[in-house]
Design a protein around this motif. Structure first.
Motif, mmCIF file in Angstrom:
data_model
loop_
_atom_site.group_PDB
_atom_site.id
_atom_site.type_symbol
_atom_site.label_atom_id
_atom_site.label_comp_id
_atom_site.label_asym_id
_atom_site.label_seq_id
_atom_site.Cartn_x
_atom_site.Cartn_y
_atom_site.Cartn_z
ATOM 1 N N PRO A 71 -25.218 15.075 39.569
ATOM 2 C CA PRO A 71 -25.974 15.633 38.437
ATOM 3 C C PRO A 71 -26.080 17.155 38.489
ATOM 4 C CG PRO A 71 -27.451 14.653 40.052
ATOM 5 C CD PRO A 71 -26.058 14.298 40.484
ATOM 6 N N ARG A 72 -26.070 17.786 37.327
ATOM 7 C CA ARG A 72 -26.216 19.238 37.207
ATOM 8 C C ARG A 72 -27.187 19.537 36.068
ATOM 9 N NH1 ARG A 72 -24.507 18.976 41.581
ATOM 10 N NH2 ARG A 72 -22.444 19.530 42.343
ATOM 11 N N GLY A 73 -27.730 20.783 36.072
ATOM 12 C CA GLY A 73 -28.699 21.138 35.033
ATOM 13 C C GLY A 73 -30.024 20.455 35.311
ATOM 14 N N THR A 74 -30.675 19.983 34.248
ATOM 15 C CA THR A 74 -31.977 19.341 34.417
ATOM 16 C C THR A 74 -31.815 17.819 34.374
ATOM 17 O OG1 THR A 74 -34.286 19.431 33.686
ATOM 18 C CG2 THR A 74 -32.605 19.385 31.964
ATOM 19 N N LEU A 75 -32.923 17.103 34.599
ATOM 20 C CA LEU A 75 -32.881 15.633 34.549
ATOM 21 C C LEU A 75 -33.721 15.128 33.376
ATOM 22 C CD1 LEU A 75 -33.315 14.765 38.346
ATOM 23 C CD2 LEU A 75 -31.182 14.950 37.034
ATOM 24 N N ARG A 76 -33.680 13.795 33.174
ATOM 25 C CA ARG A 76 -34.435 13.166 32.071
ATOM 26 C C ARG A 76 -34.160 13.903 30.756
ATOM 27 N NH1 ARG A 76 -37.181 12.752 36.625
ATOM 28 N NH2 ARG A 76 -38.247 14.729 36.381
ATOM 29 N N PHE A 77 -32.866 14.084 30.501
ATOM 30 C CA PHE A 77 -32.409 14.826 29.332
ATOM 31 C C PHE A 77 -32.298 13.840 28.167
ATOM 32 C CE2 PHE A 77 -29.050 17.255 27.003
ATOM 33 C CZ PHE A 77 -29.788 18.422 26.829
ATOM 34 N N MET A 91 -31.734 0.062 30.140
ATOM 35 C CA MET A 91 -32.346 0.193 28.801
ATOM 36 C C MET A 91 -33.809 0.643 28.914
ATOM 37 S SD MET A 91 -31.699 -1.354 25.473
ATOM 38 C CE MET A 91 -32.720 -1.400 24.034
ATOM 39 N N ALA A 92 -34.552 0.017 29.819
ATOM 40 C CA ALA A 92 -35.970 0.374 29.962
ATOM 41 C C ALA A 92 -36.095 1.814 30.453
ATOM 42 C CB ALA A 92 -36.656 -0.581 30.933
ATOM 43 N N ALA A 93 -35.229 2.210 31.375
ATOM 44 C CA ALA A 93 -35.328 3.567 31.939
ATOM 45 C C ALA A 93 -35.031 4.609 30.863
ATOM 46 C CB ALA A 93 -34.360 3.711 33.106
ATOM 47 N N ALA A 94 -34.015 4.371 30.036
ATOM 48 C CA ALA A 94 -33.675 5.321 28.968
ATOM 49 C C ALA A 94 -34.816 5.398 27.954
ATOM 50 C CB ALA A 94 -32.375 4.893 28.288
ATOM 51 N N THR A 95 -35.382 4.259 27.629
ATOM 52 C CA THR A 95 -36.503 4.221 26.684
ATOM 53 C C THR A 95 -37.689 5.024 27.217
ATOM 54 O OG1 THR A 95 -35.768 2.044 25.999
ATOM 55 C CG2 THR A 95 -37.992 2.645 25.374
ATOM 56 N N ARG A 96 -37.914 4.919 28.522
ATOM 57 C CA ARG A 96 -39.026 5.667 29.135
ATOM 58 C C ARG A 96 -38.818 7.178 29.014
ATOM 59 N NH1 ARG A 96 -39.297 1.731 33.041
ATOM 60 N NH2 ARG A 96 -37.880 2.861 34.439
ATOM 61 N N VAL A 97 -37.576 7.627 29.225
ATOM 62 C CA VAL A 97 -37.286 9.069 29.098
ATOM 63 C C VAL A 97 -37.600 9.525 27.677
ATOM 64 C CG1 VAL A 97 -35.414 10.780 29.036
ATOM 65 C CG2 VAL A 97 -35.557 9.148 30.930
ATOM 66 N N LEU A 98 -37.185 8.721 26.699
ATOM 67 C CA LEU A 98 -37.403 9.114 25.302
ATOM 68 C C LEU A 98 -38.882 9.076 24.932
ATOM 69 C CD1 LEU A 98 -34.251 7.429 23.768
ATOM 70 C CD2 LEU A 98 -34.678 9.882 24.026
ATOM 71 N N TYR A 127 -41.125 14.476 16.949
ATOM 72 C CA TYR A 127 -39.773 14.863 17.380
ATOM 73 C C TYR A 127 -39.705 14.722 18.893
ATOM 74 C CZ TYR A 127 -41.925 19.202 18.961
ATOM 75 O OH TYR A 127 -42.713 20.118 19.607
ATOM 76 N N THR A 128 -38.484 14.874 19.416
ATOM 77 C CA THR A 128 -38.270 14.722 20.851
ATOM 78 C C THR A 128 -37.791 16.048 21.432
ATOM 79 O OG1 THR A 128 -37.511 12.488 20.334
ATOM 80 C CG2 THR A 128 -37.084 13.261 22.554
ATOM 81 N N VAL A 129 -38.394 16.499 22.526
ATOM 82 C CA VAL A 129 -37.863 17.699 23.189
ATOM 83 C C VAL A 129 -36.628 17.285 23.993
ATOM 84 C CG1 VAL A 129 -40.058 18.943 23.314
ATOM 85 C CG2 VAL A 129 -39.396 17.459 25.224
ATOM 86 N N PRO A 130 -35.617 18.180 24.091
ATOM 87 C CA PRO A 130 -34.426 17.812 24.879
ATOM 88 C C PRO A 130 -34.774 17.516 26.341
ATOM 89 C CG PRO A 130 -33.950 19.692 23.464
ATOM 90 C CD PRO A 130 -35.434 19.453 23.364
ATOM 91 N N ALA A 131 -35.688 18.297 26.904
ATOM 92 C CA ALA A 131 -36.148 18.040 28.272
ATOM 93 C C ALA A 131 -37.459 18.791 28.452
ATOM 94 C CB ALA A 131 -35.136 18.534 29.295
ATOM 95 N N ALA A 132 -38.478 18.115 28.977
ATOM 96 C CA ALA A 132 -39.744 18.806 29.242
ATOM 97 C C ALA A 132 -39.425 19.891 30.267
ATOM 98 C CB ALA A 132 -40.748 17.812 29.804
ATOM 99 N N GLY A 133 -39.979 21.097 30.105
ATOM 100 C CA GLY A 133 -39.680 22.167 31.065
ATOM 101 C C GLY A 133 -38.598 23.081 30.531
ATOM 102 N N ARG A 175 -41.330 9.673 27.055
ATOM 103 C CA ARG A 175 -41.920 10.802 27.753
ATOM 104 C C ARG A 175 -41.623 12.128 27.048
ATOM 105 N NH1 ARG A 175 -41.137 11.273 34.113
ATOM 106 N NH2 ARG A 175 -41.414 13.522 34.278
ATOM 107 N N ASN A 176 -40.461 12.234 26.430
ATOM 108 C CA ASN A 176 -40.087 13.488 25.764
ATOM 109 C C ASN A 176 -40.473 13.521 24.277
ATOM 110 O OD1 ASN A 176 -39.074 14.352 28.173
ATOM 111 N ND2 ASN A 176 -36.907 14.013 27.677
#
Ligand code: DGY
Length: 416
Positions: free
Chosen positions: A398-404, A1-8, A16-22, A10-11
């Motif tokens: 994993p494929r594509g980008t991370l922290r999506f 839960m904490a890790a998912a919250t951190r991704v959100l 609004y939220t970007v799908p993935a930085a980069g 950060r983005n």
């Protein structure tokens, strides 16, 4: 839960939220709706804001644009604001956007976000405001994008959200033209080329986007060569009509027109049923041909409550073609097809948004164990690999980008 919250966190970009930085530095329409579904568990206010921001980019004709651009990051994504030049098109909003659309999952998200905290929603008058926007959005689809079959069409692979699905192979091959200018691929700075659509596909994507733009995105370009009816787009639309009916009811309005529309869409979807494949498929409106592939889009009608082919779809989900319970999540394309590619975007990899939709459908149909096991796979794969954009359905790598963002958001939703 904490890790998912951190991704959100950060983005998050303030409204609004970007799908993935980069890889995806702007706001994407259907991403935002999926992200809001997860955000409602962290902050209902932020979830409302996410949706309000995409609504504030609505065009005068009601369309919700595929992308709302951050002009400061224009060189980092292609095609961007300089390609679309939306400001010169009558009826475009004051912010720069793409002229295309994405699948209509917004009413579904609005209802869930409202229900997460009805008081916070009432305080900010979220629901009545969103309802007006959704009526206009669904009105655009009904008026400008509905075929005589009763189904809505997409005018670009990007509009389906499943850019390089095998559904689009023949329709794209039938277009003689390709984009003549430079084809920048900034996406390849952020993801492996073997995980992304090919240059040949990008040539067609840009050709179609430029042609649509050059007709002022007005949906009246006779002879426009790419007109496709996609099962997932129509299933999400039907599901969103059900949600809109519920929203109407909550606001004291008549839900009946929305239920009627949902029923009509469900009936029209029958024209996309392929009995020999055991799932729904897309139809090329230009050639009239059904596109004979099993994809996760063809399973998405499971989301509709009164669907006639539920049992066949459940059988298909569990067969060797999609391997429910054996494969990682739900592959985007038939594991046994010669066109299957375990790494390349929507030609095989498993995505978290479609897994979430299937888990929802299974849960609602009383398959609680199957839904739970899909949900816990999502949570595990998300955490283990830092919330990948998609995974190889065979290895789970994993494929594509991370922290999506939607990976993080939808895994959060499943902890509930
Ligand atoms: C991309 O850039 O790959 C997106 O899918 C387009 O919406």
């Amino acid at each position: 839960m904490a890790a998912a919250t951190r991704v959100l966190a950060r983005n998050w970009r303030g409204s609004y939220t970007v799908p993935a930085a980069g890889l995806y530095p702007h706001q994407w329409s259907w991403d935002s709706a999926f992200i809001a579904i997860g955000l409602r568990h962290i902050s209902p206010r932020r979830a409302q804001q996410e949706l309000d921001t995409i609504f504030s980019a609505q065009w005068a004709d009601g369309r919700l644009p595929q992308i709302v651009f951050n002009p400061r990051l224009d060189v980092h994504y292609s095609p961007g604001a300089a390609f679309w030049r939306s400001e010169r098109i009558p009826g475009s909003p004051p912010v720069p956007t793409s002229g295309l659309i994405q699948p209509p999952n917004h009413a579904l998200a609005v209802l869930l976000v409202h229900q997460a905290d009805p008081e916070a929603s009432a305080r900010r008058r979220f629901l009545p405001r969103a309802y007006e926007r959704l009526l206009a959005w669904h009105g655009y689809l009904a008026d400008r994008r509905t075929d005589p079959s009763g189904l809505v069409h997409v005018l670009h692979p990007w509009e389906s959200g499943m850019d390089n699905s095998p559904y689009w192979d023949a329709p794209l091959a039938a277009i003689g033209e390709t984009f003549r200018g430079d084809i920048p691929r900034p996406d390849l700075d952020h993801a492996d080329a073997s995980h992304r659509p090919s240059n040949a596909e990008y040539g067609k994507y840009l050709y179609l986007a430029a042609r649509y733009r050059d007709h002022d995105c007005d949906d009246r370009d006779a002879g426009y060569p790419f007109v496709l009816e996609d099962p997932a787009v129509n299933a999400l639309y039907a599901r969103s009509e059900w949600a809109l009916g519920r929203i109407a009811e909550l606001l004291g309005n008549d839900p009946a027109p929305h239920a009627d529309r949902a029923h009509a869409l469900t009936e029209a979807l029958e024209t996309l049923w392929a009995p020999e494949l055991g799932c729904y498929v897309a139809r090329d409106v230009v050639s009239g041909e059904l596109q004979p592939y099993r994809t996760v889009s063809g399973l998405a009608p499971l989301l509709i409550p009164d669907l006639p082919h539920t049992d066949e779809l459940l059988t298909m989900l569990e067969s060797e073609h999609f391997g429910l319970g054996q494969a990682a999540l739900v592959p985007s394309h038939d594991l046994t097809a010669p066109t299957f590619d375990s790494s390349r975007y929507w030609r095989g990899p498993s995505w978290f948004n479609t897994a979430w939709l299937i888990a929802e459908a299974l849960h609602e149909r009383g398959f609680h164990d199957e839904a739970r096991s899909l949900a816990s796979q999502m949570a595990d794969l998300g955490l283990e690999h830092d919330f990948p954009e998609y995974v190889d359905p065979i290895s789970g790598e994993p494929r594509g980008t991370l922290r999506f963002s939607w990976t993080a958001a939808l895994s959060l939703d499943l902890y509930e």
